[in-house]
Motif scaffolding. Structure first.
Motif, PDB file in Angstrom:
ATOM      1  N   VAL A  65       0.847  -1.199   0.000  1.00 22.02           N
ATOM      2  CA  VAL A  65       0.000   0.000   0.000  1.00 22.02           C
ATOM      3  C   VAL A  65       0.879   1.244   0.000  1.00 22.02           C
ATOM      4  CG1 VAL A  65      -1.815   1.228   1.244  1.00 22.02           C
ATOM      5  CG2 VAL A  65      -1.759  -1.277   1.285  1.00 22.02           C
ATOM      6  N   GLU A  66       0.575   2.153  -0.936  1.00 20.49           N
ATOM      7  CA  GLU A  66       1.277   3.435  -0.986  1.00 20.49           C
ATOM      8  C   GLU A  66       0.464   4.445  -0.195  1.00 20.49           C
ATOM      9  OE1 GLU A  66       2.575   6.793  -4.231  1.00 20.49           O
ATOM     10  OE2 GLU A  66       2.494   4.700  -4.867  1.00 20.49           O
ATOM     11  N   ARG A  67       1.112   5.030   0.798  1.00 22.16           N
ATOM     12  CA  ARG A  67       0.452   6.020   1.652  1.00 22.16           C
ATOM     13  C   ARG A  67       0.623   7.408   1.042  1.00 22.16           C
ATOM     14  NH1 ARG A  67      -1.206   4.398   6.356  1.00 22.16           N
ATOM     15  NH2 ARG A  67      -0.854   6.358   7.407  1.00 22.16           N
ATOM     16  N   ASP A  68      -0.152   8.360   1.520  1.00 27.76           N
ATOM     17  CA  ASP A  68       0.027   9.746   1.084  1.00 27.76           C
ATOM     18  C   ASP A  68       1.454  10.168   1.406  1.00 27.76           C
ATOM     19  OD1 ASP A  68      -2.591   9.900   0.251  1.00 27.76           O
ATOM     20  OD2 ASP A  68      -3.313  10.755   2.140  1.00 27.76           O
ATOM     21  N   GLY A  69       2.103  10.824   0.479  1.00 22.12           N
ATOM     22  CA  GLY A  69       3.485  11.238   0.674  1.00 22.12           C
ATOM     23  C   GLY A  69       4.476  10.257   0.081  1.00 22.12           C
ATOM     24  N   GLY A  70       3.995   9.110  -0.431  1.00 20.24           N
ATOM     25  CA  GLY A  70       4.868   8.171  -1.108  1.00 20.24           C
ATOM     26  C   GLY A  70       5.400   7.027  -0.275  1.00 20.24           C
ATOM     27  N   ALA A  71       5.206   7.044   1.027  1.00 20.15           N
ATOM     28  CA  ALA A  71       5.686   5.932   1.856  1.00 20.15           C
ATOM     29  C   ALA A  71       4.923   4.658   1.493  1.00 20.15           C
ATOM     30  CB  ALA A  71       5.495   6.248   3.337  1.00 20.15           C
ATOM     31  N   VAL A  72       5.592   3.532   1.589  1.00 25.92           N
ATOM     32  CA  VAL A  72       4.985   2.246   1.248  1.00 25.92           C
ATOM     33  C   VAL A  72       4.940   1.376   2.502  1.00 25.92           C
ATOM     34  CG1 VAL A  72       5.218   0.161  -0.143  1.00 25.92           C
ATOM     35  CG2 VAL A  72       5.773   2.374  -1.137  1.00 25.92           C
ATOM     36  N   VAL A  73       3.786   0.731   2.748  1.00 29.83           N
ATOM     37  CA  VAL A  73       3.647  -0.201   3.875  1.00 29.83           C
ATOM     38  C   VAL A  73       3.159  -1.539   3.344  1.00 29.83           C
ATOM     39  CG1 VAL A  73       3.235   1.547   5.649  1.00 29.83           C
ATOM     40  CG2 VAL A  73       1.308   0.580   4.412  1.00 29.83           C
ATOM     41  N   GLU A  74       3.554  -2.595   4.039  1.00 25.29           N
ATOM     42  CA  GLU A  74       3.099  -3.939   3.725  1.00 25.29           C
ATOM     43  C   GLU A  74       2.055  -4.328   4.754  1.00 25.29           C
ATOM     44  OE1 GLU A  74       6.647  -6.325   3.770  1.00 25.29           O
ATOM     45  OE2 GLU A  74       7.256  -5.629   1.792  1.00 25.29           O
ATOM     46  N   VAL A  75       0.877  -4.715   4.263  1.00 24.38           N
ATOM     47  CA  VAL A  75      -0.227  -5.086   5.140  1.00 24.38           C
ATOM     48  C   VAL A  75      -0.547  -6.561   4.883  1.00 24.38           C
ATOM     49  CG1 VAL A  75      -2.614  -4.597   5.786  1.00 24.38           C
ATOM     50  CG2 VAL A  75      -1.132  -2.740   5.003  1.00 24.38           C
ATOM     51  N   PRO A  76      -0.661  -7.376   5.934  1.00 20.58           N
ATOM     52  CA  PRO A  76      -1.015  -8.778   5.727  1.00 20.58           C
ATOM     53  C   PRO A  76      -2.350  -8.906   4.985  1.00 20.58           C
ATOM     54  CG  PRO A  76      -0.384  -8.396   8.002  1.00 20.58           C
ATOM     55  CD  PRO A  76      -0.482  -7.046   7.346  1.00 20.58           C
ATOM     56  N   MET A  77      -2.388  -9.801   4.023  1.00 22.31           N
ATOM     57  CA  MET A  77      -3.587 -10.002   3.226  1.00 22.31           C
ATOM     58  C   MET A  77      -4.660 -10.756   3.992  1.00 22.31           C
ATOM     59  SD  MET A  77      -3.969 -11.977  -0.365  1.00 22.31           S
ATOM     60  CE  MET A  77      -2.994 -10.787  -1.239  1.00 22.31           C
ATOM     61  N   GLN A  78      -4.286 -11.544   4.965  1.00 25.61           N
ATOM     62  CA  GLN A  78      -5.231 -12.379   5.690  1.00 25.61           C
ATOM     63  C   GLN A  78      -6.362 -11.542   6.274  1.00 25.61           C
ATOM     64  OE1 GLN A  78      -3.574 -14.535   8.958  1.00 25.61           O
ATOM     65  NE2 GLN A  78      -4.959 -16.234   8.634  1.00 25.61           N
ATOM     66  N   GLY A  79      -7.572 -11.904   5.931  1.00 24.13           N
ATOM     67  CA  GLY A  79      -8.750 -11.199   6.419  1.00 24.13           C
ATOM     68  C   GLY A  79      -9.184 -10.043   5.557  1.00 24.13           C
ATOM     69  N   ALA A  80      -8.446  -9.707   4.500  1.00 30.20           N
ATOM     70  CA  ALA A  80      -8.799  -8.572   3.639  1.00 30.20           C
ATOM     71  C   ALA A  80     -10.003  -8.919   2.775  1.00 30.20           C
ATOM     72  CB  ALA A  80      -7.616  -8.198   2.753  1.00 30.20           C
ATOM     73  N   ALA A  81     -10.776  -7.886   2.426  1.00 31.74           N
ATOM     74  CA  ALA A  81     -11.953  -8.078   1.575  1.00 31.74           C
ATOM     75  C   ALA A  81     -12.197  -6.810   0.774  1.00 31.74           C
ATOM     76  CB  ALA A  81     -13.167  -8.403   2.427  1.00 31.74           C
ATOM     77  N   PHE A  82     -12.798  -6.987  -0.391  1.00 34.10           N
ATOM     78  CA  PHE A  82     -13.161  -5.843  -1.232  1.00 34.10           C
ATOM     79  C   PHE A  82     -14.647  -5.578  -1.012  1.00 34.10           C
ATOM     80  CE2 PHE A  82     -14.339  -3.962  -5.409  1.00 34.10           C
ATOM     81  CZ  PHE A  82     -13.568  -2.821  -5.303  1.00 34.10           C
ATOM     82  N   ASP A  83     -14.996  -4.355  -0.602  1.00 35.01           N
ATOM     83  CA  ASP A  83     -16.397  -4.046  -0.297  1.00 35.01           C
ATOM     84  C   ASP A  83     -17.137  -3.381  -1.454  1.00 35.01           C
ATOM     85  OD1 ASP A  83     -15.511  -1.412  -0.333  1.00 35.01           O
ATOM     86  OD2 ASP A  83     -15.917  -1.030   1.788  1.00 35.01           O
ATOM     87  N   GLY A  84     -16.521  -3.346  -2.625  1.00 34.48           N
ATOM     88  CA  GLY A  84     -17.143  -2.735  -3.791  1.00 34.48           C
ATOM     89  C   GLY A  84     -16.501  -1.417  -4.173  1.00 34.48           C
ATOM     90  N   THR A  85     -15.948  -0.718  -3.200  1.00 36.22           N
ATOM     91  CA  THR A  85     -15.275   0.547  -3.485  1.00 36.22           C
ATOM     92  C   THR A  85     -13.844   0.575  -2.968  1.00 36.22           C
ATOM     93  OG1 THR A  85     -16.167   1.527  -1.468  1.00 36.22           O
ATOM     94  CG2 THR A  85     -17.408   1.897  -3.501  1.00 36.22           C
ATOM     95  N   SER A  86     -13.580  -0.139  -1.871  1.00 36.44           N
ATOM     96  CA  SER A  86     -12.234  -0.125  -1.307  1.00 36.44           C
ATOM     97  C   SER A  86     -11.888  -1.490  -0.722  1.00 36.44           C
ATOM     98  CB  SER A  86     -12.093   0.969  -0.247  1.00 36.44           C
ATOM     99  OG  SER A  86     -13.084   0.848   0.732  1.00 36.44           O
TER     100      SER A  86
END
Length: 122
Positions: free
Chosen positions: A88-109
């Protein structure tokens, strides 16, 4: 004369002691398990069954509904596993790694399991 009671009591006690201590009814309903908790715990989401490549470019939101950034890359451990990372690219250009486990797409985000505070601590 009365018959001896002790052998009968001992036999009854031994028969009772042989029973399982806590037999549980397998058909009894179990309480629901939340997929997101305030402690940032995660559960298997079945993410591996989804087309996560379609999530790239979508906004990423934490489980407490705070904006995290924009999804730039999905790194899967295998085709059917939750063991992966969302880059994930944050505002300002920093990049973070977020575990995928439990992630879901709600239609917009893309909604990820960790709380915003846990993500920013990375």
């Amino acid at each position: 004369m009365t018959p001896p009671v002790r052998p009968a009591l001992a036999a009854a006690f031994l028969a009772f002691a042989a029973l399982p201590a806590h037999a549980q009814d397998a058909s009894a309903p179990q309480p629901p398990v939340p997929s997101v908790t305030s402690e940032s715990e995660t559960q298997d989401s079945g993410v591996g069954d989804l087309e996560t490549a379609e999530w790239i470019g979508k906004p990423v939101v934490s489980s407490d509904q705070k904006a995290v950034g924009t999804l730039r890359e999905v790194r899967m451990a295998s085709d059917t596993a939750d063991a992966g990372l969302l880059i994930v690219e944050r505002d300002g250009g920093a990049v973070v790694e977020v575990p995928m486990q439990g992630a879901a797409f709600d239609g917009t985000s893309v909604v990820v399991t960790p709380l915003a505070d846990a993500i920013t601590a990375n």
